[in-house]
Design an enzyme around this catalytic site. Structure first.
Site, PDB file in Angstrom:
ATOM      1  CB  ALA A  12      -4.821  -5.581  10.018  1.00 44.59           C
ATOM      2  CD  GLU A 110       0.741   2.032  -6.720  1.00 47.32           C
ATOM      3  OE1 GLU A 110       1.433   1.375  -5.928  1.00 47.32           O
ATOM      4  OE2 GLU A 110      -0.268   2.666  -6.367  1.00 47.32           O
ATOM      5  CG  HIS A 225       8.354   4.030  -1.638  1.00 39.35           C
ATOM      6  ND1 HIS A 225       8.603   4.901  -2.678  1.00 39.35           N
ATOM      7  CD2 HIS A 225       7.074   3.608  -1.814  1.00 39.35           C
ATOM      8  CE1 HIS A 225       7.518   4.990  -3.442  1.00 39.35           C
ATOM      9  NE2 HIS A 225       6.578   4.215  -2.935  1.00 39.35           N
ATOM     10  NE  ARG A 271       6.815   0.395  -3.891  1.00 41.72           N
ATOM     11  CZ  ARG A 271       5.731   0.460  -3.163  1.00 41.72           C
ATOM     12  NH1 ARG A 271       5.747   0.022  -1.934  1.00 41.72           N
ATOM     13  NH2 ARG A 271       4.650   0.999  -3.645  1.00 41.72           N
ATOM     14  CG  HIS A 331       7.281   2.200   2.018  1.00 49.33           C
ATOM     15  ND1 HIS A 331       6.610   3.358   2.367  1.00 49.33           N
ATOM     16  CD2 HIS A 331       6.429   1.490   1.235  1.00 49.33           C
ATOM     17  CE1 HIS A 331       5.386   3.340   1.818  1.00 49.33           C
ATOM     18  NE2 HIS A 331       5.250   2.203   1.146  1.00 49.33           N
ATOM     19  NE  ARG A 366       4.083  -3.564   0.912  1.00 49.03           N
ATOM     20  CZ  ARG A 366       3.607  -2.416   0.454  1.00 49.03           C
ATOM     21  NH1 ARG A 366       2.583  -2.380  -0.371  1.00 49.03           N
ATOM     22  NH2 ARG A 366       4.175  -1.286   0.810  1.00 49.03           N
TER      23      ARG A 366
HETATM   24  P1  FAD Z   1      -1.256   0.361  10.786  1.00 45.14           P
HETATM   25  O1  FAD Z   1      -2.207   1.023   9.906  1.00 45.14           O
HETATM   26  O2  FAD Z   1       0.117   0.915  10.858  1.00 45.14           O
HETATM   27  O3  FAD Z   1      -1.883   0.372  12.234  1.00 45.14           O
HETATM   28  C1  FAD Z   1      -1.131  -0.065  13.340  1.00 45.14           C
HETATM   29  C2  FAD Z   1      -1.827   0.399  14.578  1.00 45.14           C
HETATM   30  O4  FAD Z   1      -1.230  -0.181  15.731  1.00 45.14           O
HETATM   31  C3  FAD Z   1      -1.765   1.897  14.800  1.00 45.14           C
HETATM   32  O5  FAD Z   1      -3.040   2.270  15.221  1.00 45.14           O
HETATM   33  C4  FAD Z   1      -0.737   2.053  15.909  1.00 45.14           C
HETATM   34  O6  FAD Z   1      -0.904   3.217  16.687  1.00 45.14           O
HETATM   35  C5  FAD Z   1      -1.017   0.815  16.716  1.00 45.14           C
HETATM   36  N1  FAD Z   1       0.080   0.367  17.558  1.00 45.14           N
HETATM   37  C6  FAD Z   1       1.379   0.193  17.225  1.00 45.14           C
HETATM   38  N2  FAD Z   1       2.058  -0.267  18.295  1.00 45.14           N
HETATM   39  C7  FAD Z   1       1.163  -0.390  19.305  1.00 45.14           C
HETATM   40  C8  FAD Z   1       1.253  -0.793  20.658  1.00 45.14           C
HETATM   41  N3  FAD Z   1       2.414  -1.156  21.213  1.00 45.14           N
HETATM   42  N4  FAD Z   1       0.138  -0.779  21.422  1.00 45.14           N
HETATM   43  C9  FAD Z   1      -1.061  -0.381  20.911  1.00 45.14           C
HETATM   44  N5  FAD Z   1      -1.200   0.026  19.629  1.00 45.14           N
HETATM   45  C10 FAD Z   1      -0.098   0.006  18.842  1.00 45.14           C
HETATM   46  N6  FAD Z   1       0.199   0.099   1.216  1.00 45.14           N
HETATM   47  C11 FAD Z   1      -0.614  -0.110   0.167  1.00 45.14           C
HETATM   48  O7  FAD Z   1      -1.079  -1.233  -0.044  1.00 45.14           O
HETATM   49  N7  FAD Z   1      -0.920   0.913  -0.670  1.00 45.14           N
HETATM   50  C12 FAD Z   1      -0.443   2.179  -0.496  1.00 45.14           C
HETATM   51  O8  FAD Z   1      -0.770   3.074  -1.246  1.00 45.14           O
HETATM   52  C13 FAD Z   1       0.433   2.415   0.594  1.00 45.14           C
HETATM   53  N8  FAD Z   1       0.982   3.634   0.787  1.00 45.14           N
HETATM   54  C14 FAD Z   1       1.720   3.854   1.901  1.00 45.14           C
HETATM   55  C15 FAD Z   1       2.209   5.125   2.146  1.00 45.14           C
HETATM   56  C16 FAD Z   1       2.905   5.401   3.299  1.00 45.14           C
HETATM   57  C17 FAD Z   1       3.438   6.779   3.560  1.00 45.14           C
HETATM   58  C18 FAD Z   1       3.145   4.360   4.232  1.00 45.14           C
HETATM   59  C19 FAD Z   1       3.899   4.627   5.503  1.00 45.14           C
HETATM   60  C20 FAD Z   1       2.697   3.079   3.982  1.00 45.14           C
HETATM   61  C21 FAD Z   1       1.979   2.813   2.821  1.00 45.14           C
HETATM   62  N9  FAD Z   1       1.507   1.533   2.545  1.00 45.14           N
HETATM   63  C22 FAD Z   1       0.707   1.336   1.462  1.00 45.14           C
HETATM   64  C23 FAD Z   1       1.658   0.448   3.508  1.00 45.14           C
HETATM   65  C24 FAD Z   1       0.344   0.305   4.285  1.00 45.14           C
HETATM   66  O9  FAD Z   1      -0.168   1.584   4.558  1.00 45.14           O
HETATM   67  C25 FAD Z   1       0.529  -0.422   5.593  1.00 45.14           C
HETATM   68  O10 FAD Z   1       1.310  -1.566   5.438  1.00 45.14           O
HETATM   69  C26 FAD Z   1      -0.826  -0.829   6.173  1.00 45.14           C
HETATM   70  O11 FAD Z   1      -1.655   0.294   6.256  1.00 45.14           O
HETATM   71  C27 FAD Z   1      -0.631  -1.439   7.541  1.00 45.14           C
HETATM   72  O12 FAD Z   1      -1.881  -1.591   8.153  1.00 45.14           O
HETATM   73  P2  FAD Z   1      -1.942  -2.221   9.600  1.00 45.14           P
HETATM   74  O13 FAD Z   1      -3.364  -2.239   9.992  1.00 45.14           O
HETATM   75  O14 FAD Z   1      -1.185  -3.463   9.635  1.00 45.14           O
HETATM   76  O15 FAD Z   1      -1.118  -1.190  10.513  1.00 45.14           O
HETATM   77  C1  SIN Z   2       2.915   4.367  -2.959  1.00 48.41           C
HETATM   78  O1  SIN Z   2       1.891   5.018  -3.095  1.00 48.41           O
HETATM   79  O2  SIN Z   2       3.910   4.449  -3.677  1.00 48.41           O
HETATM   80  C2  SIN Z   2       2.961   3.386  -1.834  1.00 48.41           C
HETATM   81  C3  SIN Z   2       2.228   2.189  -2.249  1.00 48.41           C
HETATM   82  C4  SIN Z   2       2.602   1.027  -1.407  1.00 48.41           C
HETATM   83  O3  SIN Z   2       3.383   1.135  -0.460  1.00 48.41           O
HETATM   84  O4  SIN Z   2       2.108  -0.051  -1.730  1.00 48.41           O
END
Ligand code: FAD
Ligand code: SIN
Length: 529
Positions: A12, A110, A225, A271, A331, A366
């Protein structure tokens, strides 16, 4: 003073930064190494209606069905309509998603998707998306990235967010003043003892936005999850739902495929339903539940899922041949900081996007692989809104969604629970995570939730008092605990309030969905912009 402050560096944050190219100074603060966060761990893929047999309206229908009656349909319509464009843009920027023999991206399926629509890069999709976006952000001369800078509070002046306070590596609290601030701090899985999320996912963005007075909503909805590795001494490594999409099966200790007994949809049900079925089967049999890939070609398994194969190998298991012990783990948090369709929160000057935000696209549960898509689409929209608001120096939170929510006050029952509470000041992070897992997890009831609130409430009050005390600043553990307590308390309060079962929120004492009383969302904090 910077023009735009972005907190976080996941999908994001990065997509927002791209949208802010050349639009004034952008300071990006991130808590750890820039690539650390949920995005880098995402496995299964990113959903988008690009297949020939697919359409945005079909993706919309699947998303609404998974969301169990509580999605904001306008937000979902934006997600599914704009998703294909942003995903094609990633492809144009060089994202190496897997392709079929025809050269087109190969699409996986999925849980709860009615067609194949999940683009993927083997089982490391998030890493590949992160790599692609960094290649766009790194050359931007107006973007400065400050790693190991933990945001700990928002600066609020008058009625407006004017930046954030952060702790850098030297341990000092510093102010980053900004005209506009984007929270992109990701998820809060660490609030629970068992989680697939990395250590940075402590819900900081929700905690600091709520403390600053921004509205938060839907926090009772936490996705567990179904298939995280479940072996003593091993991390709760995720075993992607894409495994079941390719034919992996859930079996009990006797080798029986049990899902059909719990759910007509079977292994690929949403899920929340699969997670509860696994927990019930494990309880019924008194034995672990497993994932088996025994009907798949081992060469295919290892080639398609190299990351998961390697994680299993490290745990002494062969993904293709062995029974892999699995169980649910926290998750994803469906709720978060309330935003309109352009990332504006209820606090002027503050935006949110990605997992920290609550756009309403996920409702009560979700749909798999919709989270990366949300981060991409709404990260871009938030960045574009920041740019546009800067150009006209304006702010207009669209309160249409928020006005459909109920503002949670303190209920009488919560008050009683609090009165019964002990001085919780001694509770530390691990105790909070245990408490959340046991009392505010997969199965909930009023007694457990009141007990949890009674323990969290005094700790929350002590934390608030401590944050006022400038003479005794918190250390890293203290900040971590402060976030876990704040978010845990909000989850527990919302879960107690919602007296029904819907999506990921399951109440043993109210096992039915109740559309008459509860087809509405629960919000805490300030309402309206
Ligand atoms: P993030 O990618 O978590 O980034 C957050 C950032 O904020 C990080 O850089 C962190 O260090 C920083 N941060 C946090 N707190 C602070 C702070 N106080 N000050 C400064 N920086 C801070 N979703 C899917 O759609 N498909 C998938 O296949 C999928 N697989 C997944 C597998 C796993 C193991 C996990 C854990 C999640 C998965 N998800 C998946 C969910 C998805 O990855 C996340 O919801 C998504 O990547 C979140 O993106 P984001 O940019 O909001 O946050
Ligand atoms: C997974 O690969 O099962 C995670 C996908 C997701 O969190 O959307």
């Amino acid at each position: 003073m910077t023009d735009h402050l972005i907190i976080g560096s996941g999908i994001a944050a990065l997509r927002a930064a791209v949208a802010l190219a050349g639009a004034g100074d952008v300071l990006m603060l991130t808590k750890a190494e820039p690539r650390e966060g949920n995005t880098g761990y995402a496995q299964g893929g990113i959903a988008a209606a690009i297949g020939r047999d697919d359409s945005p309206s079909r993706h919309l229908a699947d998303t609404l069905a998974a969301g169990d009656g509580l999605c904001d349909e306008r937000a979902v319509a934006v997600l599914v309509a704009e998703g294909p464009r942003y995903v094609r843009e990633l492809l144009a920027w060089g994202a190496a998603f897997d392709r079929g023999a025809d050269g087109q991206p190969s699409l996986a399926i999925e849980g709860a998707h009615s067609v194949r629509r999940v683009l993927h890069a083997h089982d490391a999709t998030g890493r590949e998306i992160g790599r692609t976006l960094w290649t766009r952000v790194a050359p931007l001369r107006n973007v400065l990235v400050h790693p190991h800078a933990r945001a700990v509070g928002l600066i609020v002046e008058g009625d407006r967010c004017a930046g954030a306070r952060y702790v850098a590596e030297d341990g000092l609290v510093t102010s980053a003043r900004a005209n506009r601030t984007l929270l992109a701090t990701g998820g809060a899985g660490q609030v629970y003892r068992e989680t697939t999320n990395p250590p940075v996912a402590t819900g900081d963005g929700i905690a600091i936005a709520y403390r600053a007075g921004a509205a938060v909503a839907d926090l009772e909805f936490v996705q567990f999850h179904p298939t995280a590795l479940n072996m003593p001494g091993q991390p709760r490594f995720l075993l992607s739902e894409a495994l079941r999409g390719e034919g992996a099966r859930l079996v009990n200790g006797a080798g029986d495929a049990f899902m059909a007994r719990y759910d007509p949809v079977g292994d690929l049900a949403p899920r929340d339903r699969v997670s509860r079925a696994i927990a019930r089967e494990a309880e019924r049999t008194g034995a672990p539940v497993f994932l088996t890939l025994d009907r798949l070609d081992p060469a295919f398994v290892h080639a398609r899922f190299p990351l998961i194969s390697e994680a299993c190998r490290r745990a002494g298991l062969d993904l293709a041949r062995d029974l892999i012990p699995i169980g649910p783990a926290a998750h994803y948090v469906m709720g978060g900081v309330v935003t309109d369709l352009d990332g504006r929160t209820t606090l002027p000057g503050l935006y949110a996007a990605g997992e920290v935000a609550c756009t309403g696209v996920h409702g009560a549960n979700r749909l798999a692989s919709n989270s990366l898509l949300e981060g991409l689409v709404f990260g871009a929209r938030a960045g574009a809104a920041m740019r546009a608001d800067a150009a006209r120096d304006g702010w207009a939170f669209d309160a249409t969604s928020a006005s459909a929510m109920e503002t949670a006050g303190e209920s009488e029952r919560e008050g009683r629970g609090r009165a019964a509470g002990t001085a919780g000041e001694a509770l530390h992070a691990d105790a909070v995570r245990d408490l959340m897992w046991q009392l505010v997890g997969l199965f909930r009831d009023a007694r457990g939730l009141r007990d949890a609130i009674a323990q969290l409430e005094p700790l929350w009050r002590a934390t608030c008092a401590r944050l006022q005390d400038e003479a005794a600043p918190l250390d890293a553990d203290g900040w971590r605990t402060a976030s876990l307590v704040a978010v845990g308390r909000l989850i527990a309060r919302a879960a107690l309030r919602r007296e029904e079962s819907r999506g990921a929120h399951y109440r043993l004492d109210f096992p039915e969905r109740d559309d008459v009383a509860w087809k509405r969302r629960i919000m805490e904090g300030r309402h309206g912009g």
